[in-house]
Scaffold this active site. Structure first.
Site, PDB file in Angstrom:
ATOM      1  CD  GLU A 102      -3.244   0.169   0.538  1.00 53.24           C
ATOM      2  OE1 GLU A 102      -3.027   1.082  -0.166  1.00 53.24           O
ATOM      3  OE2 GLU A 102      -4.306  -0.183   0.701  1.00 53.24           O
ATOM      4  CG  ASP A 103      -1.068   4.835  -1.520  1.00 53.07           C
ATOM      5  OD1 ASP A 103      -1.728   3.805  -1.064  1.00 53.07           O
ATOM      6  OD2 ASP A 103      -1.552   5.468  -2.353  1.00 53.07           O
ATOM      7  CG  ASP A 106      -6.317   8.595   6.295  1.00 49.92           C
ATOM      8  OD1 ASP A 106      -5.614   9.492   6.779  1.00 49.92           O
ATOM      9  OD2 ASP A 106      -7.357   8.956   5.990  1.00 49.92           O
ATOM     10  CG  PHE A 156      -4.167  15.678   1.578  1.00 53.10           C
ATOM     11  CD1 PHE A 156      -5.014  14.397   1.375  1.00 53.10           C
ATOM     12  CD2 PHE A 156      -3.486  16.025   0.438  1.00 53.10           C
ATOM     13  CE1 PHE A 156      -5.241  13.920   0.312  1.00 53.10           C
ATOM     14  CE2 PHE A 156      -3.968  15.349  -0.750  1.00 53.10           C
ATOM     15  CZ  PHE A 156      -4.582  14.483  -1.005  1.00 53.10           C
ATOM     16  NE  ARG A 169      -2.988   8.808  -9.115  1.00 56.25           N
ATOM     17  CZ  ARG A 169      -3.563   8.505  -7.982  1.00 56.25           C
ATOM     18  NH1 ARG A 169      -2.832   7.886  -6.928  1.00 56.25           N
ATOM     19  NH2 ARG A 169      -4.929   8.452  -8.001  1.00 56.25           N
TER      20      ARG A 169
HETATM   21  P1  5GP Z   1      -8.150   4.658   4.408  1.00 58.02           P
HETATM   22  O1  5GP Z   1      -9.277   3.673   3.891  1.00 58.02           O
HETATM   23  O2  5GP Z   1      -7.048   3.991   4.954  1.00 58.02           O
HETATM   24  O3  5GP Z   1      -8.748   5.765   5.187  1.00 58.02           O
HETATM   25  O4  5GP Z   1      -7.614   5.425   2.995  1.00 58.02           O
HETATM   26  C1  5GP Z   1      -6.934   4.929   2.248  1.00 58.02           C
HETATM   27  C2  5GP Z   1      -6.802   5.717   0.730  1.00 58.02           C
HETATM   28  O5  5GP Z   1      -7.180   7.036   1.012  1.00 58.02           O
HETATM   29  C3  5GP Z   1      -5.429   5.580   0.362  1.00 58.02           C
HETATM   30  O6  5GP Z   1      -4.959   4.472  -0.225  1.00 58.02           O
HETATM   31  C4  5GP Z   1      -5.280   6.971  -0.151  1.00 58.02           C
HETATM   32  O7  5GP Z   1      -5.865   6.640  -1.671  1.00 58.02           O
HETATM   33  C5  5GP Z   1      -6.318   7.763   0.208  1.00 58.02           C
HETATM   34  N1  5GP Z   1      -5.440   8.479   1.421  1.00 58.02           N
HETATM   35  C6  5GP Z   1      -5.594   8.607   2.676  1.00 58.02           C
HETATM   36  N2  5GP Z   1      -4.649   9.782   3.149  1.00 58.02           N
HETATM   37  C7  5GP Z   1      -4.116  10.249   2.168  1.00 58.02           C
HETATM   38  C8  5GP Z   1      -3.145  11.204   2.086  1.00 58.02           C
HETATM   39  O8  5GP Z   1      -2.598  11.994   2.765  1.00 58.02           O
HETATM   40  N3  5GP Z   1      -3.022  11.652   0.614  1.00 58.02           N
HETATM   41  C9  5GP Z   1      -3.555  10.868  -0.504  1.00 58.02           C
HETATM   42  N4  5GP Z   1      -3.033  11.464  -1.693  1.00 58.02           N
HETATM   43  N5  5GP Z   1      -4.634  10.331  -0.529  1.00 58.02           N
HETATM   44  C10 5GP Z   1      -4.565   9.708   0.925  1.00 58.02           C
END
Ligand code: 5GP
Length: 184
Positions: A102-103, A106, A156, A169
């Site tokens: 995963e990148d 959150d 963010f 990206r």
């Molecule tokens: P989660 O389900 O863990 O809340 O969110 C996962 C997805 O939200 C990540 O794969 C990403 O696409 C997006 N996301 C969450 N935080 C960030 C952030 O700080 N920057 C960006 N660009 N995308 C985020």
């Protein structure tokens, strides 16, 4: 260094050299943990594409690789109204050692969904390798998160695969959003 993407300004947070160094260490850890195994690395698109490419160059055990995408669409049959599905899972995972790449994690909700789906395929093991983790945003503990590049504050970020409004990206480094004084 600062970059402007659409209406927002971002400031440099993690330089590519730091990311590369950390990725090398994650690779060493993976090579030890998966010695004598043939893991399947699954990158979660789109954000993980650069991290996956760099990480795989540091992994020296025999490994299979694939990418998936988690798609969301509005539905009427769940409490949240959002239905998710996985696109592109083309490897039989039964009995395999799976590493999800995963990148960023959150809230962990996307990952939670992904884990629920993958477990139905009866893998031997599932681990998560994420470049970034926002511990303060996590809504539940996910014990499969075994490999973390950097723990970051609840801000963010863009760059190195991560986007803002579809842009950014392709930035080499990772930048964080600087809120204007009126937005804090
Ligand atoms: P989660 O389900 O863990 O809340 O969110 C996962 C997805 O939200 C990540 O794969 C990403 O696409 C997006 N996301 C969450 N935080 C960030 C952030 O700080 N920057 C960006 N660009 N995308 C985020």
């Amino acid at each position: 260094m600062k970059v402007q993407i659409e209406d927002k300004e971002f400031t440099c947070f993690l330089e590519y050299e730091q990311i590369k160094k950390r990725t090398r260490l994650l690779g060493i850890q993976l090579n030890v943990d998966y010695e004598n195994k043939v893991p399947v690395f699954i990158g979660v698109l789109t954000g993980s594409f650069l991290f996956m490419a760099d990480l795989m160059k540091e992994v020296h055990v025999p490994a299979e690789m694939s990418f998936i995408k988690v798609s969301s669409y509005m539905g009427q049959d769940t409490s949240s109204g959002v239905v998710k599905s996985i696109i592109g899972l083309d490897i039989d995972l039964k009995g395999r050692d799976v590493v999800i790449v995963e990148d960023i994690v959150d809230t962990g909700l996307t990952l939670g969904f992904l884990l629920d789906v993958l477990r139905k395929h009866e893998p031997a093991s599932v681990a998560i390798c994420t470049l970034l983790l926002k511990p303060l945003a996590l809504q539940r503990e996910i014990e499969e998160i075994s490999y973390v590049g950097f723990e970051i504050p609840n801000e963010f970020v863009v760059g190195y695969g991560l986007d803002y409004k579809g842009l950014g990206r392709n930035l080499r480094d990772i930048y964080r959003f600087i809120p204007a004084p009126s937005e804090t």
